[in-house]
Scaffold this motif. Structure first.
Motif, short mmCIF file in Angstrom:
data_model
loop_
_atom_site.label_atom_id
_atom_site.label_comp_id
_atom_site.label_asym_id
_atom_site.label_seq_id
_atom_site.Cartn_x
_atom_site.Cartn_y
_atom_site.Cartn_z
N ILE A 85 0.85 -1.25 0.11
CA ILE A 85 -0.03 -0.02 -0.14
C ILE A 85 1.01 1.12 -0.19
CG2 ILE A 85 -1.91 1.39 1.25
CD1 ILE A 85 -2.68 -1.40 2.14
N PHE A 86 1.96 1.11 0.65
CA PHE A 86 2.95 2.65 0.82
C PHE A 86 3.54 2.53 -0.60
CE2 PHE A 86 6.80 4.29 1.80
CZ PHE A 86 6.80 5.42 2.53
N HIS A 87 4.02 1.69 -1.23
CA HIS A 87 4.73 1.79 -2.33
C HIS A 87 4.07 1.97 -3.61
CE1 HIS A 87 8.70 1.55 -0.89
NE2 HIS A 87 8.23 0.36 -0.07
N ASP A 88 2.85 1.57 -3.57
CA ASP A 88 1.92 1.64 -4.86
C ASP A 88 0.74 2.11 -4.36
OD1 ASP A 88 0.80 1.35 -7.22
OD2 ASP A 88 1.81 -0.12 -8.04
N GLU B 15 -3.09 6.59 5.83
CA GLU B 15 -1.70 6.84 6.72
C GLU B 15 -0.52 6.97 5.45
OE1 GLU B 15 -0.53 3.94 9.48
OE2 GLU B 15 -2.41 4.21 10.69
N SER B 16 -0.62 6.13 4.60
CA SER B 16 0.38 6.22 3.44
C SER B 16 0.20 7.63 2.72
CB SER B 16 0.46 5.05 2.46
OG SER B 16 0.94 4.00 3.40
N ALA B 17 -1.25 7.74 2.13
CA ALA B 17 -1.52 8.83 1.44
C ALA B 17 -0.98 10.13 2.09
CB ALA B 17 -3.04 9.01 0.96
N ALA C 272 -6.23 10.32 0.53
CA ALA C 272 -6.45 9.93 1.85
C ALA C 272 -7.91 10.28 2.14
CB ALA C 272 -5.62 10.96 2.75
N GLN C 273 -8.64 11.24 1.68
CA GLN C 273 -10.02 11.61 2.15
C GLN C 273 -10.96 10.49 1.41
OE1 GLN C 273 -10.21 15.66 0.29
NE2 GLN C 273 -9.59 16.40 2.19
N ARG C 274 -10.44 10.00 0.25
CA ARG C 274 -11.27 8.97 -0.34
C ARG C 274 -10.93 7.64 0.38
NH1 ARG C 274 -8.95 10.40 -5.21
NH2 ARG C 274 -7.80 8.51 -5.44
N ALA C 275 -9.95 7.40 0.85
CA ALA C 275 -9.79 6.01 1.84
C ALA C 275 -10.52 6.34 3.12
CB ALA C 275 -8.23 6.15 2.14
N ILE C 276 -10.52 7.37 3.78
CA ILE C 276 -11.40 7.43 4.95
C ILE C 276 -12.89 7.22 4.39
CG2 ILE C 276 -12.13 9.34 6.54
CD1 ILE C 276 -9.25 10.76 6.29
N ALA C 277 -13.41 7.67 3.58
CA ALA C 277 -14.94 7.72 2.95
C ALA C 277 -15.27 6.14 2.83
CB ALA C 277 -15.25 8.41 1.92
#
Length: 401
Positions: A331-334, A361-363, A372-377
């Motif tokens: 997730i961090f690298h890609d 976290e990575s974004a 990051a906002q899309r991931a939270i949602a």
């Protein structure tokens, strides 16, 4: 050299005459000369490489006549890394003292223990271990019980591979086992020792038969850990065949030992983790030294296969930490590919929610606010969504947003 120039300048300043023309002066303090040379050096403009080289040269000579003074000067210095160096800066400070530590190991250890170094005491103990364990492995192991607990592992890792031959190595392993205060400590120390060695050449079946039949004690523990070492480079298929021969009642112990001897590049790495999972040994999994360094040891290569494997972990709270370690590097690298990977999972799947927290976290770390906002949602679990939001908010404060 540049360092010699400062030593000569300090000597001239103190004596008032050219040191080449001056006979030995019993009142002249070599300690004071080195201290003054160190002060002169701090005022000189020079490159990071030049300063590092000069510092080390002065400290090497200073430590010969005044170890405590040299150590205190080194600890008070703000060391500049040489160009291209991304490692631990302690290395450059420590290596200046290795010559005197190797020349006078016992005397220098006693001086460190007696000196008033504050928090710097541990740094010098670490430097002593780094210098002496590589040069005199037997001495380092004989001093094991005097070392801080965190440095015992370092001493074993450095000393055992530097034994001269197989017989000397066996004797050192036996000494480590015999000197351990209890069975748990003995197992841990032997795991460290064998992990620092190449895989054992003896057949796994032969060693398995040995530790299965022996009573508790050093000989059995050595055979058990040596058995685990034979599995480090074995294929996943061969690991499976060997594991089928392990008695059911001894599998929890065997799984821990096997995992301790493997690493992320071992073909059967995830198979070994599977066996610890099957034993329900979550406390070991989430505190295993092997797994704590997993993300750093894999780099960017091969991370997707570990992320895919992590999807096989059972849906229980204890597995969350292991999942995030296994999938986190991918997730961090890609981040873009991993977003699609997570989106393909069913909504509400626990792997999906944990993955989106990791993606947040990575974004956030990379300043990718929209991702990051899309991931939270996308997180469906309220508690995990709050965790993801808190991580994002911390990143904003860090960046002054």
């Amino acid at each position: 050299t540049r360092a010699s120039k400062f030593e000569v300048a300090a000597s001239k300043e103190m004596s008032g005459q050219d040191p080449e023309k001056r006979s030995a002066d019993p009142k002249l303090s070599a300690r004071e000369e080195y201290r003054r040379a160190w002060e002169l050096l701090s005022r000189e403009r020079m490159t990071a490489d030049e300063r590092m080289s000069s510092q080390q040269q002065i400290l090497k000579g200073w430590a010969e006549v005044d170890l405590e003074g040299a150590v205190k000067a080194a600890l008070a210095e703000s060391w500049q890394p040489p160009p291209g160096w991304n490692g631990d800066m302690d290395y450059w400070r420590e290596r200046a003292f290795w010559p005197v530590f190797r020349k006078q190991p016992l005397e220098s250890w006693q001086a460190i223990e007696k000196a008033d170094l504050g928090v710097g005491k541990y740094l010098m103990e670490k430097a002593w271990v780094g210098g002496v364990a590589c040069d005199d492995p037997k001495l380092a192991i004989s001093m094991l019980e005097e070392l801080p607990d965190t440095l015992k592992t370092t001493a074993i890792s450095l000393a055992v591979p530097r034994t001269a031959n197989e017989q000397e190595r066996l004797e050192m392993l036996q000494k480590i086992a015999a000197g351990s205060p209890d069975e748990t400590t003995m197992l841990s120390r032997l795991q460290t020792a064998y992990a620092a060695l190449p895989p054992q050449s003896a057949g796994s079946g032969e060693l398995r038969g040995k530790w299965e039949s022996l009573p508790e004690g050093p000989e059995r523990t050595m055979a058990l850990v040596a058995w685990g070492s034979t599995l480090r480079e074995t294929s996943a298929e061969a690991f499976g065949r060997e594991w089928a021969e392990v008695p059911e009642g001894q599998r929890k112990e065997a799984a821990r030992v096997a995992l301790s001897q493997l690493n992320a590049s071992s073909p059967a790495f995830t198979q070994a983790i599977d066996q610890v999972v099957a034993a329900g040994d979550w406390d070991y999994l989430n505190h295993s030294p092997v797994l704590s360094f997993w993300p750093m040891s894999t780099g960017a290569a091969g991370t997707k296969k570990f992320a895919d494997w992590a999807l096989t972990l059972p849906a229980q709270p204890e597995a969350a930490e292991l999942f995030r370690r296994a999938a986190g590097n991918f997730i961090f690298h890609d981040r873009q590919e991993s977003e699609g990977w997570l989106a393909a999972m069913p909504a509400g799947d626990w792997h999906r929610d944990q993955g989106y927290v990791e993606l947040t976290e990575s974004a956030a770390w990379f300043g990718e606010r929209e991702l990051a906002q899309r991931a939270i949602a996308a997180v469906t679990d309220p508690a995990l969504r709050a965790e993801a939001q808190a991580e994002y908010d911390r990143a904003l404060r860090r960046d002054g947003k």
